[in-house]
Design an enzyme around this catalytic site. Structure first.
Site, PDB file in Angstrom:
ATOM      1  N   ASP A  38       0.841  -1.199   0.000  1.00 44.38           N
ATOM      2  CA  ASP A  38       0.000   0.000   0.000  1.00 44.38           C
ATOM      3  C   ASP A  38       0.877   1.251   0.000  1.00 44.38           C
ATOM      4  O   ASP A  38       1.613   1.501   0.957  1.00 44.38           O
ATOM      5  CB  ASP A  38      -0.901  -0.012   1.244  1.00 44.38           C
ATOM      6  CG  ASP A  38      -2.012   1.031   1.161  1.00 44.38           C
ATOM      7  OD1 ASP A  38      -1.967   1.903   0.271  1.00 44.38           O
ATOM      8  OD2 ASP A  38      -2.921   0.964   2.002  1.00 44.38           O
ATOM      9  N   ASP A  39       0.815   2.012  -1.058  1.00 41.59           N
ATOM     10  CA  ASP A  39       1.567   3.273  -1.192  1.00 41.59           C
ATOM     11  C   ASP A  39       3.074   3.044  -1.334  1.00 41.59           C
ATOM     12  O   ASP A  39       3.868   3.950  -1.028  1.00 41.59           O
ATOM     13  CB  ASP A  39       1.312   4.235  -0.014  1.00 41.59           C
ATOM     14  CG  ASP A  39      -0.126   4.727   0.061  1.00 41.59           C
ATOM     15  OD1 ASP A  39      -0.947   4.314  -0.774  1.00 41.59           O
ATOM     16  OD2 ASP A  39      -0.416   5.536   0.966  1.00 41.59           O
ATOM     17  N   CYS A  78      -6.114   4.180  -3.195  1.00 38.57           N
ATOM     18  CA  CYS A  78      -6.346   2.801  -2.737  1.00 38.57           C
ATOM     19  C   CYS A  78      -7.581   2.115  -3.314  1.00 38.57           C
ATOM     20  O   CYS A  78      -7.480   1.071  -3.954  1.00 38.57           O
ATOM     21  CB  CYS A  78      -6.464   2.786  -1.212  1.00 38.57           C
ATOM     22  SG  CYS A  78      -4.984   3.350  -0.361  1.00 38.57           S
ATOM     23  N   ARG A  82      -7.694  -1.121  -6.074  1.00 41.81           N
ATOM     24  CA  ARG A  82      -8.039  -2.489  -5.678  1.00 41.81           C
ATOM     25  C   ARG A  82      -9.258  -3.004  -6.441  1.00 41.81           C
ATOM     26  O   ARG A  82      -9.344  -4.192  -6.796  1.00 41.81           O
ATOM     27  CB  ARG A  82      -8.292  -2.531  -4.163  1.00 41.81           C
ATOM     28  CG  ARG A  82      -7.003  -2.348  -3.389  1.00 41.81           C
ATOM     29  CD  ARG A  82      -7.191  -1.648  -2.050  1.00 41.81           C
ATOM     30  NE  ARG A  82      -5.948  -0.998  -1.670  1.00 41.81           N
ATOM     31  CZ  ARG A  82      -4.969  -1.611  -0.991  1.00 41.81           C
ATOM     32  NH1 ARG A  82      -5.125  -2.857  -0.598  1.00 41.81           N
ATOM     33  NH2 ARG A  82      -3.851  -0.985  -0.731  1.00 41.81           N
ATOM     34  N   LYS A 131      -5.556  -5.598   3.893  1.00 34.44           N
ATOM     35  CA  LYS A 131      -6.417  -4.430   3.664  1.00 34.44           C
ATOM     36  C   LYS A 131      -7.347  -4.651   2.474  1.00 34.44           C
ATOM     37  O   LYS A 131      -6.890  -4.892   1.362  1.00 34.44           O
ATOM     38  CB  LYS A 131      -5.539  -3.199   3.418  1.00 34.44           C
ATOM     39  CG  LYS A 131      -6.315  -1.955   3.050  1.00 34.44           C
ATOM     40  CD  LYS A 131      -5.394  -0.767   2.911  1.00 34.44           C
ATOM     41  CE  LYS A 131      -6.108   0.408   2.273  1.00 34.44           C
ATOM     42  NZ  LYS A 131      -5.260   1.601   2.186  1.00 34.44           N
ATOM     43  N   HIS A 133     -10.643  -2.569   1.629  1.00 34.17           N
ATOM     44  CA  HIS A 133     -10.957  -1.227   1.140  1.00 34.17           C
ATOM     45  C   HIS A 133     -11.912  -1.180  -0.047  1.00 34.17           C
ATOM     46  O   HIS A 133     -11.839  -0.286  -0.896  1.00 34.17           O
ATOM     47  CB  HIS A 133      -9.678  -0.430   0.838  1.00 34.17           C
ATOM     48  CG  HIS A 133      -9.819   1.007   1.252  1.00 34.17           C
ATOM     49  ND1 HIS A 133      -8.792   1.919   1.234  1.00 34.17           N
ATOM     50  CD2 HIS A 133     -10.910   1.690   1.721  1.00 34.17           C
ATOM     51  CE1 HIS A 133      -9.233   3.095   1.654  1.00 34.17           C
ATOM     52  NE2 HIS A 133     -10.505   2.975   1.966  1.00 34.17           N
ATOM     53  N   SER A 156      -8.148   1.841   5.364  1.00 39.08           N
ATOM     54  CA  SER A 156      -6.779   2.301   5.627  1.00 39.08           C
ATOM     55  C   SER A 156      -6.499   2.429   7.123  1.00 39.08           C
ATOM     56  O   SER A 156      -7.393   2.730   7.921  1.00 39.08           O
ATOM     57  CB  SER A 156      -6.531   3.648   4.949  1.00 39.08           C
ATOM     58  OG  SER A 156      -6.686   3.521   3.560  1.00 39.08           O
ATOM     59  N   HIS A 224       1.586   2.336   3.924  1.00 38.64           N
ATOM     60  CA  HIS A 224       0.647   3.439   4.162  1.00 38.64           C
ATOM     61  C   HIS A 224       0.907   3.973   5.572  1.00 38.64           C
ATOM     62  O   HIS A 224       1.186   3.198   6.491  1.00 38.64           O
ATOM     63  CB  HIS A 224      -0.783   2.901   4.040  1.00 38.64           C
ATOM     64  CG  HIS A 224      -1.847   3.951   3.956  1.00 38.64           C
ATOM     65  ND1 HIS A 224      -2.173   4.770   5.024  1.00 38.64           N
ATOM     66  CD2 HIS A 224      -2.670   4.306   2.935  1.00 38.64           C
ATOM     67  CE1 HIS A 224      -3.150   5.571   4.648  1.00 38.64           C
ATOM     68  NE2 HIS A 224      -3.471   5.333   3.395  1.00 38.64           N
ATOM     69  N   ASP A 276      -0.453  -0.746  -4.735  1.00 42.09           N
ATOM     70  CA  ASP A 276      -1.728  -0.203  -5.213  1.00 42.09           C
ATOM     71  C   ASP A 276      -1.602   1.169  -5.874  1.00 42.09           C
ATOM     72  O   ASP A 276      -2.387   1.527  -6.742  1.00 42.09           O
ATOM     73  CB  ASP A 276      -2.761  -0.130  -4.072  1.00 42.09           C
ATOM     74  CG  ASP A 276      -2.403   0.888  -2.996  1.00 42.09           C
ATOM     75  OD1 ASP A 276      -1.209   1.217  -2.842  1.00 42.09           O
ATOM     76  OD2 ASP A 276      -3.332   1.348  -2.294  1.00 42.09           O
ATOM     77  N   ASN A 277      -0.624   1.947  -5.416  1.00 39.62           N
ATOM     78  CA  ASN A 277      -0.422   3.285  -6.003  1.00 39.62           C
ATOM     79  C   ASN A 277       0.945   3.791  -5.555  1.00 39.62           C
ATOM     80  O   ASN A 277       1.612   3.172  -4.716  1.00 39.62           O
ATOM     81  CB  ASN A 277      -1.533   4.262  -5.594  1.00 39.62           C
ATOM     82  CG  ASN A 277      -1.758   4.349  -4.102  1.00 39.62           C
ATOM     83  OD1 ASN A 277      -2.757   3.828  -3.584  1.00 39.62           O
ATOM     84  ND2 ASN A 277      -0.852   4.985  -3.384  1.00 39.62           N
ATOM     85  N   LYS A 297       1.475   9.412  -5.294  1.00 38.36           N
ATOM     86  CA  LYS A 297       0.072   9.071  -5.010  1.00 38.36           C
ATOM     87  C   LYS A 297      -0.873  10.233  -5.288  1.00 38.36           C
ATOM     88  O   LYS A 297      -0.559  11.387  -4.979  1.00 38.36           O
ATOM     89  CB  LYS A 297      -0.027   8.667  -3.544  1.00 38.36           C
ATOM     90  CG  LYS A 297      -1.427   8.361  -3.047  1.00 38.36           C
ATOM     91  CD  LYS A 297      -1.418   7.905  -1.602  1.00 38.36           C
ATOM     92  CE  LYS A 297      -2.826   7.596  -1.108  1.00 38.36           C
ATOM     93  NZ  LYS A 297      -2.829   7.007   0.245  1.00 38.36           N
TER      94      LYS A 297
HETATM   95 MG    MG Z   1      -2.650   3.095  -1.328  1.00 34.19          MG
END
Ligand code: MG
Length: 452
Positions: A38-39, A78, A82, A131, A133, A156, A224, A276-277, A297
């Site tokens: 994540d991130d 996010c 996903r 996660k 989301h 998150s 994240h 994810d990003n 992001k």
């Molecule tokens: Mg993310």
């Protein structure tokens, strides 16, 4: 009857043979493990050039498999990222275009077919850890959308009481819910133990005694923010806390690969690692790095959506390959279906492309057209090496006008991956062609009701 050992050459030799063997159930079909950070930025792993974050397990995974240099998320944040990964479709099609919050009442619609549902329908055991989301209300949780089991946080890790007042009139969020199945089993879990606990749950799926193949979707909560590292990792990385957190994720990847090896399924398991990003740059030292890519992001610059992506499947993916094939997260849906011998869902527009020939080392990939969405705005398009930035606004779910507050800018992201040199003026024909593609995509994209 085919044994697993004889199945793999058949898999490499012919897609028809693969599908035939898989559908006959003559051998165990490949397990699929999708690990999603994540991130995590494009420049945050050793094998992608980070000088001080140590990621020996991911580096080895890349050396033993394939590392992609031009792999994209379908969104720079996010929830839509996903949604695209699990449905194989641009988020605008599911209505999951924006980040969901603890007060959100929406989630993934039942009309969407997830990759878990598709694989489960052909006999796969399906498990999700981490996660989610895509909606925190029970009807939206993973176990209601194709997964046999779920353990993790539904959104998150910064969406907690200390985050302060939220939108929607909610003064403060409840403490983070840790969910098993569709039940909250803890509130406010110790975040420094999340990666360790997620990993233990993932290993249960890998080590589980069953005869069917499995699909494991392992979505880390980190890096994240807020950042938490386990006791064994805290204060260890030269990169500081962010490095500690990424190095613990690398440890977790090592645990997953080791467990697969110990179960004798190493040559029958595809493992993917991606994010994810891009990195959350305003978080400064607590955010990651996009390396040489611009921004991070929340943006449709390369740093927001181009991700590290590593794939390992010994005997199928040639070792030590670096691929510049233009791919994206939506490609995994048809790719996984192909490898599993599963049909594609009928009557649904899929935006991904089967990349199994690329993974097998038999194709360098083809020229692709990819659209960069940010929320409900269509902001950019890439075709081949060319990327055009402009924006199309949507109103009431329908495209309105191409926004030309600034003139469109054009970059060759092969020769200029940092998007530093606008070459629009020198290439009017390419600008014209890409603008037309954007307008066609906008006109053909019916927006689903937004999930809020
Ligand atoms: Mg993310």
């Amino acid at each position: 009857m085919l044994t697993r050992r004889s199945f793999l050459p058949a898999l490499a030799a012919s897609t028809a043979a693969l599908r035939g063997a898989a559908l006959r159930g003559a051998a165990r079909r490949p397990n699929i493990v999708m690990i999603y950070a994540d991130d995590l930025g494009y420049g945050d792993l050793g094998c992608y050039g980070h000088p001080t974050i140590r990621t020996p397990n991911l580096d080895r995974m890349a050396a033993e498999g394939m590392k992609f240099t031009e792999w994209y998320s379908a969104a720079p944040v996010c929830t839509p990222s996903r949604a695209a990964l699990l449905t194989g479709r641009y988020p605008v099609r599911s209505g999951l275009t924006r980040v969901l919050f603890p007060y959100s009442e929406g989630g993934i619609p039942n009309s969407e077919v997830t990759i878990a549902e598709q694989l489960k329908s052909t006999g796969y055991h399906t498990a999700m850890v981490g996660k989610w989301h895509l909606g925190h209300l029970p009807k939206y949780l993973p176990t209601h959308h194709g997964f046999d089991s779920y353990f993790g946080l539904p959104y998150s890790n910064d969406m907690m009481p200390t985050a302060g007042p939220g939108a929607g009139g909610v003064a403060k969020y409840d403490p983070l819910p840790l969910i098993s199945g569709d039940q909250v089993i803890e509130r406010g879990p110790d975040q420094s133990r999340l990666t360790e606990r997620y990993t233990a749950e993932a290993l249960k799926t890998i080590r589980g005694s069953r005869t069917q193949p499995y699909f494991l979707y392992f979505a880390h909560t980190f890096p994240h923010v807020p950042l938490y590292a386990g006791a064994k990792f805290r204060g260890r990385s030269p990169r500081g806390l962010y490095g500690d957190v990424v190095e613990e994720i690398d440890w977790s990847v090592g645990q997953v690969l080791q467990a697969i090896r110990e179960t004798g399924q190493e040559r029958n398991t595809l493992v993917i690692f991606s994010s994810d990003n891009g990195p959350w740059l305003p978080r400064k030292e607590n955010g990651g790095s996009a390396g040489l890519l611009k921004e991070g992001k929340g943006t449709t610059w390369e740093g927001g959506m181009r991700e590290p992506c590593i794939a390992r499947f010994p005997g199928f993916i040639p070792a030590g390959r670096v691929s510049a094939a233009h791919g994206n997260m939506m490609d995994f849906f048809p790719t996984f279906c192909h490898l599993a011998g599963a049909a594609l869902p009928k009557g649904i527009t899929l935006d991904g492309t089967d990349m199994s020939e690329v993974l097998a080392g038999r194709s360098e990939g083809v020229e692709r057209t990819f659209y960069y969405w940010s929320g409900d705005d269509l902001r950019a398009v890439r075709k081949g090496p060319w990327k055009l930035h402009t924006a199309i606004n949507f109103s009431e779910g329908q495209p309105t006008a191409v926004r030309k507050l600034e003139k469109p800018s054009l970059f060759n992201v092969r020769t200029d991956p940092s998007e530093r040199f606008d070459v629009a003026e020198a290439n009017p024909e390419i600008v014209h062609e890409l603008l037309a593609l954007l307008e066609q995509h906008a006109a053909s994209t019916m927006q689903a009701p937004k999930q809020k």
